[in-house]
Design an enzyme around this catalytic site. Sequence first.
Site, mmCIF file in Angstrom:
data_model
loop_
_atom_site.group_PDB
_atom_site.id
_atom_site.type_symbol
_atom_site.label_atom_id
_atom_site.label_comp_id
_atom_site.label_asym_id
_atom_site.label_seq_id
_atom_site.Cartn_x
_atom_site.Cartn_y
_atom_site.Cartn_z
ATOM 1 N N LYS B 404 -15.308 -24.780 0.835
ATOM 2 C CA LYS B 404 -14.380 -24.274 1.955
ATOM 3 C C LYS B 404 -13.989 -26.100 2.520
ATOM 4 O O LYS B 404 -12.871 -25.958 3.146
ATOM 5 C CB LYS B 404 -15.595 -23.960 3.316
ATOM 6 C CG LYS B 404 -15.775 -22.314 2.966
ATOM 7 C CD LYS B 404 -14.919 -21.915 3.361
ATOM 8 C CE LYS B 404 -14.613 -19.946 3.798
ATOM 9 N NZ LYS B 404 -13.491 -19.577 3.764
ATOM 10 N N GLU B 426 -14.406 -21.701 13.297
ATOM 11 C CA GLU B 426 -14.849 -19.899 13.405
ATOM 12 C C GLU B 426 -15.717 -19.975 12.477
ATOM 13 O O GLU B 426 -15.703 -20.964 10.983
ATOM 14 C CB GLU B 426 -13.741 -18.732 13.238
ATOM 15 C CG GLU B 426 -13.259 -18.360 12.187
ATOM 16 C CD GLU B 426 -12.663 -18.790 11.611
ATOM 17 O OE1 GLU B 426 -11.775 -20.458 12.241
ATOM 18 O OE2 GLU B 426 -12.470 -19.418 10.472
ATOM 19 N N SER B 699 -17.917 -19.429 -5.642
ATOM 20 C CA SER B 699 -17.113 -19.895 -4.316
ATOM 21 C C SER B 699 -18.192 -20.672 -3.400
ATOM 22 O O SER B 699 -17.575 -21.552 -2.847
ATOM 23 C CB SER B 699 -15.961 -18.991 -3.711
ATOM 24 O OG SER B 699 -16.666 -17.864 -3.328
#
Lengths: 278, 732
Positions: B404, B426, B699
């Site tokens: 991210k 969010e 990830s």
Amino acid sequence: MIGANISSKSAAAIDRAKEQGRSALICYLPAGYPDVQASIDAGIAMAANGADLIEIGIPYSDPVMDGPVIQAATTEAIANGFRVESVFDVVAGITAATAGTGVAVLVMTYWNPVLRLGVDEFGRRLAEAGGAGLITPDLIPDEAAEWMTASDKYGLDRVFLVAPSSSPERLQNTVAASRGFVYAVSIMGVTGARTAVSSTAEKLVADTHAAGAERVCVGLGVSHADHVREIAAYADGVIVGTALVSAMRDGGEPAVAALTKELSTGLSPAGKETDQPS
Amino acid sequence: MSVLDDILAGVREDLELRKLAVPLAQLQERAAGQEPARDAWAALGGNDSPRATLAVIAEIKRRSPSKGELAQIADPAALAQEYADGGAAVVSVLTEQRRFGGSLADLDAVRAAVDVPVLRKDFTVDAYQIWEARAHGADLVLLIAAALSDDQLTEFLELTHRLGMNALLETHTKDEVHRAVAAGARIIGVNVRNLKTLDVDRTVFAPLASLISSGALVVAESGVRDADDVSSYAASGANAILVGEALVSDATPRERIAQFTAAGAAARKNADAGPAAADDGHAAVAVAANAAADDGPADAFLSGAGSAGAARGTPSLRHAPGPYFGAYGGRWMPESLIAALDELEDTFEKAKADPEFLAEVAELNKNYSGRPSLLTEAKRFSAHAGGARIFLKREDLNHTGSHKINNVLGQALLAKRMGKTRVIAETGAGQHGVASATAAALLGLECVVYMGAEDCRRQSLNVARMELLGATVVPVTNGSQTLKDAINDALRDWVANVDSTHYLLGTAAGAHPFPAMVRFFHEVIGEEARGQILAQTGRLPDAVCACIGGGSNAIGIFHGFLDDPAVQIFGFEAGGDGVETGRHAATITLGRPGVLHGARSYLMQDEDGQTVESHSISAGLDYPGVGPEHSYLADIGRVSYEPITDAEAMEAFRLLCRTEGIIPAIESAHALAGTIKVGQRLTAGKDNPQETIIVVNLSGRGDKDVATAAEWFNLLDEQSAEAAIGKEGEQL
């Protein structure tokens, strides 16, 4: 305007008010809140108490333009078993009871429920129920090719929104794509009662008129007769939503009828003069 | 016997000697040790849109059958350097020795001298030569249609692409052009020299080039004497010219190349502007016509690309610009937000072309996030995936513990460029919220994170992390109280505060420009992974796997491999309790197209178009929508999307912990479970399963999921505080 040869029920209702020397009153309630019959009865009551246009909302799972009051009401409607096709019953129920009065009944909907049923099919059934057209808070003209076709085919109004942030080019394009009226959002925000109406609304209405719109109506944050009076001074119509939903929640149809009547007192210029001595 | 047959006979004899001297296994080892191949496709302008330049492939050639001795070339490295300095896009080195006087030693010398891609120009008749080219550092090989069968063309192209190289597929006739297109060649040469007579006939170029409608690059070969010839080829559709004789016999090759490049670019510009737009025009029309017939990818891409200019001659899937991806994407948004989206798009497009911005992103990626992230071979995990070699792309090692961070740093920099002082975000699992809070702290921005109340309970530690970083976390109690409702509330905030606020959307979904922009910031994952797997194994993987919620980590790693047809690509959605139970988040598997949060894409919805609540043990995958580019890639069949149940994911989670000493995020465990399935499928019935290579995007790391996992595996004392967190999600 595109399809200018199609007669618009919304435009006729606004023009009728204009002939009476006042702005039009547009009143919103969600379909199926708290149930289908109650929303029909409340719609009829609004028409009988001074509403020129009725706006029936379709409860939707992800209403990003709505504040907490309307969200709570539409969530409850869905929890009570509301089905999208019932909106045609609500429209038909109100148009049947108000036949001959010139009141127009529009549907306000987020786009996915329309897509799911099929844009053409939705248009066909809305016209069959006597509806005037659609107000589309999350559909901009850029994405509306399918709806342009269907609304022309069934003679329906397409009410797109303009905002204080809309560029001059976008105002032009949106005005050109709209039929019936253009919905000007008074502030940058979501639905909900507010203590004051922003001054940006008056400039937006002027700009939208300048971009070629014959009829511009203002919504968002309008909750009592003083707001109505203020907006009626420059707009062709005044849209009230959250305040009516609160009335429905707290007092049902009688409260909705009473509030509509009170709101309508703000419409005439006479009221304005008595209220604001110079 | 034609001249070509004669040459090929000699090539085969020499080849047998080299095979004896250097066995294939030894070459493969050498190839594995090479730097990854340079991108000749890009160097020749393959990704440009429109393709407005003419690239020069400058050749080092001592003699030829048609002309005899051309030049001595005592120092090929020095000549190659001259070529590169003059602006050659690619340097070509003849390595055939009998007729052309070349050698692999020439290739080695040139490779060491220049940074531009190098073409190993020889008469390829055997896969051995392709390995040999790679082992000697070549980036591009020559395949001659007249010398190879259809099966050989397909096989050699596939091997070349698998090794990360490109092939120049040379044709001479209409039939050969059709064969080259059918074989899937990406770079097609049209040689105007007649193979039987060795005569040059420049007039055959235009009609042959006009048959190449697949979006492949077109290279004009032979017959370049001067700038007029270059202009003529460029105007007839050449994207590049291959020129040797005119350069090796020129006293100032550097100036000559610059002259050719300029003449070619001018001619392409004129051809483009004219009514009979040479190559781009017919390519676009032909691609559209082809695709209309078979409903193939090109059609969907073209129709969706918005502007014809962006799509013309660009069949690449890696850089789809939006707003549409086929029938998906767009802007289904309130008018109030369109101005903000326009401003963002404008800022992003300018930043993308600004070296200063790109340098700023690269600097933060390196010195703040810790990029490049590692590519780790999971040697013990491999046994559970049929014995295939498994490589983990370690996004879990980035600062903040997931991929991210790539996106938030990029967007936070854009927010500053727009003069915004506040970001909102969010979050589902909390990874994006933590990353956003981190970027906001780093860059001095106010940060508010919307998080479903249900997710706040499941991920209470991440709530604490965000607050420690100075962010305000707002629990969302609307609807299902998960990710989609957090997005709704973030959008409501954005509408009301758009002047001061940037909405830092965390996934490759939403209204344009978010899907293309979020992908852009995550492209580094795929680009690194591609280079790393080539460096570690000497070839491209057989498959690439990732998990999909909105799909940002997946589109990032897929980007590196979308244009490599030999690489299969898999996305794994959350299957929850099982797709047959209705409690899942398998949007592409079971959803249908609709609009949500600003884009048209696959969507979990009921018969009324109401969004259906999704279910997954993984908060980060618990989303009923998916990014529009994934919907498109699913429809055209480029990526396979499959569901993984909670139970399968948790088994893979346990396996990775036990076999590799790595605790993965439960999101990433879905990709691992999928990798186990893919590995078993791809190795079934194979004697050497270790020849199958799979890259999987790890990830994120699983620290945040320890309570959930401990609960799942019954590791906790019923009375413990951790059990309470796992079960009820006590808020910290």
